[in-house]
Motif scaffolding. Structure first.
Motif, PDB file in Angstrom:
ATOM      1  N   TRP A   1      -9.946   1.582  -7.417  1.00  0.00           N
ATOM      2  CA  TRP A   1      -8.625   2.378  -6.915  1.00  0.00           C
ATOM      3  C   TRP A   1      -8.624   3.721  -7.373  1.00  0.00           C
ATOM      4  O   TRP A   1      -7.955   4.595  -6.554  1.00  0.00           O
TER       5      TRP A   1
ATOM      6  N   ARG B   1       1.000  -1.167 -10.219  1.00  0.00           N
ATOM      7  CA  ARG B   1       0.103  -2.385  -9.892  1.00  0.00           C
ATOM      8  C   ARG B   1       1.250  -3.472 -10.455  1.00  0.00           C
ATOM      9  O   ARG B   1       1.465  -3.740 -11.654  1.00  0.00           O
TER      10      ARG B   1
ATOM     11  N   ARG C   1      -2.525 -10.873  -6.624  1.00  0.00           N
ATOM     12  CA  ARG C   1      -2.808  -9.882  -5.686  1.00  0.00           C
ATOM     13  C   ARG C   1      -3.854  -8.752  -6.187  1.00  0.00           C
ATOM     14  O   ARG C   1      -3.146  -8.175  -7.219  1.00  0.00           O
ATOM     15  N   GLN C   2      -4.861  -8.327  -5.527  1.00  0.00           N
ATOM     16  CA  GLN C   2      -5.587  -6.956  -5.960  1.00  0.00           C
ATOM     17  C   GLN C   2      -5.175  -5.925  -5.308  1.00  0.00           C
ATOM     18  O   GLN C   2      -5.915  -5.338  -4.628  1.00  0.00           O
ATOM     19  N   SER C   3      -3.816  -5.459  -5.571  1.00  0.00           N
ATOM     20  CA  SER C   3      -3.382  -4.318  -4.747  1.00  0.00           C
ATOM     21  C   SER C   3      -2.310  -3.592  -5.670  1.00  0.00           C
ATOM     22  O   SER C   3      -2.032  -4.065  -6.454  1.00  0.00           O
TER      23      SER C   3
ATOM     24  N   HIS D   1       1.486  -2.177   0.409  1.00  0.00           N
ATOM     25  CA  HIS D   1       0.279  -2.475  -0.427  1.00  0.00           C
ATOM     26  C   HIS D   1      -0.990  -1.741  -0.288  1.00  0.00           C
ATOM     27  O   HIS D   1      -1.380  -1.852   1.013  1.00  0.00           O
TER      28      HIS D   1
ATOM     29  N   HIS E   1      -4.959  -1.999  -0.906  1.00  0.00           N
ATOM     30  CA  HIS E   1      -5.975  -2.737  -1.728  1.00  0.00           C
ATOM     31  C   HIS E   1      -7.237  -1.975  -1.756  1.00  0.00           C
ATOM     32  O   HIS E   1      -7.607  -1.546  -0.702  1.00  0.00           O
TER      33      HIS E   1
END
Ligand SMILES: [Zn+2]
Length: 314
Positions: free
Chosen positions: A39, A63, A70-72, A81, A83
């Motif tokens: 990120w 986040r 969710r990985q976003s 969003h 990712h």
């Protein structure tokens, strides 16, 4: 002697290591640390402000915890969003990023390669997953980008790396066997510099010559053995020196192919010892791995960090 912190071992100044396992564990203690790293390196240097592709301006991202985990990160302006794994080799993988990163650590800390079987044991994943991870790392992250030609004094040579005839053969039959059933690996090395290697469908003249011309700057000096396939290269380069291996001459002043043969001398036993058997289809991946590590020695910074930079720069 000053007291040492046994819980926080430091890398010795004189150690050849430039990134130890302890450093890896401190920098990436878990999956969240790996995701946060992606990120920050790919989108938000401060972890909070990033350019939203939908708002087309800098926004604050948060986040949010979601039931699906969710990985976003979410744009606080429009709800879009982002990712951090999108477009990378980790995208859509259900394997923990921590394991992906650790696999990269392992593949850059060895000099003889890591087999998928070893990764399976080390990561605690299925063989299929281990193989897929290693394959992605080799064929995406470690692939030569061919952005620059080799230059200076360049040694080129070819070798067969897999399979030996079952029975003794005379020279002609052995040559035919090599051409038909053994993979030809072709490599070019700058003296004191970079290397390139590839699998060629044939060890005959046109294929070899095309590859040398594609890889090597015309202002270079080419050094080969006296294999007839290399005849006629002199017109494409500044000069062409040949060493007469068939008359058992191996070094004549600066004319030798010892550098490139040294590479094959490292590659062949490593393939045999680590991977046991490599099919023609996947051989290029192993060549990528070996040439990548060799070239990475010339670049400052640890190999692990270099590989990670390649993974995040997409
Ligand atoms: Zn937005």
């Amino acid at each position: 002697m000053p007291p040492v912190d046994r819980n926080n071992p430091l890398r010795a100044e004189s150690s050849e290591s430039s990134y130890s396992l302890m450093e890896f564990m401190r920098q990436f203690p878990d999956d969240a640390a790996c995701l946060d790293y992606l990120w920050r390196t790919r989108y938000a240097a401060d972890g909070e402000h990033a350019t939203c592709p939908k708002c087309e301006q800098e926004r604050v991202f948060k986040r949010y915890a979601t039931a699906q985990g969710r990985q976003s990160w979410t744009c606080t302006g429009c709800g879009h969003h982002v990712h951090p794994t999108a477009g990378t080799i980790y995208a859509k993988s259900s394997t923990s990023l921590h394991l992906w990163f650790y696999a990269q650590y392992l593949m850059t800390s060895t000099r003889c390669g890591v087999s998928a079987k070893q990764l399976e044991r080390e990561l605690g994943v299925t063989y299929k997953t281990a193989w897929r991870i290693a394959n992605k790392i080799r064929n995406v992250l470690m692939a030569d980008d061919h952005s620059e030609q080799l230059s200076g004094d360049v040694e080129v040579d070819e070798a067969s790396v897999d399979g030996k005839p079952r029975q003794k053969m005379n020279r002609r039959d052995a040559a035919r066997f090599r051409e038909r059933s053994r993979a030809t690996v072709f490599a070019a090395v700058e003296r004191g510099g970079r290397i390139k290697a590839t699998v060629l469908p044939s060890r005959r003249g046109p294929a070899l010559k095309r590859q040398v011309i594609a890889w090597v700057d015309p202002a270079s000096i080419i050094i080969t053995d006296d294999w007839p396939a290399y005849h006629g290269l002199d017109v494409h380069f500044l000069a062409h020196s040949r060493i007469n291996h068939s008359e058992r001459i191996y070094v004549q002043g600066s004319t030798h192919t010892n550098t490139v043969e040294g590479f094959f001398g490292h590659l062949k036993p490593a393939i045999k010892g680590t991977y046991r058997k490599v099919s023609h289809r996947w051989l290029q991946g192993y060549l990528n791995e070996f040439t990548w590590r060799r070239n990475a020695r010339l670049v400052p910074g640890s190999m692990f960090e270099q590989l990670l930079a390649r993974a995040t720069s997409v």
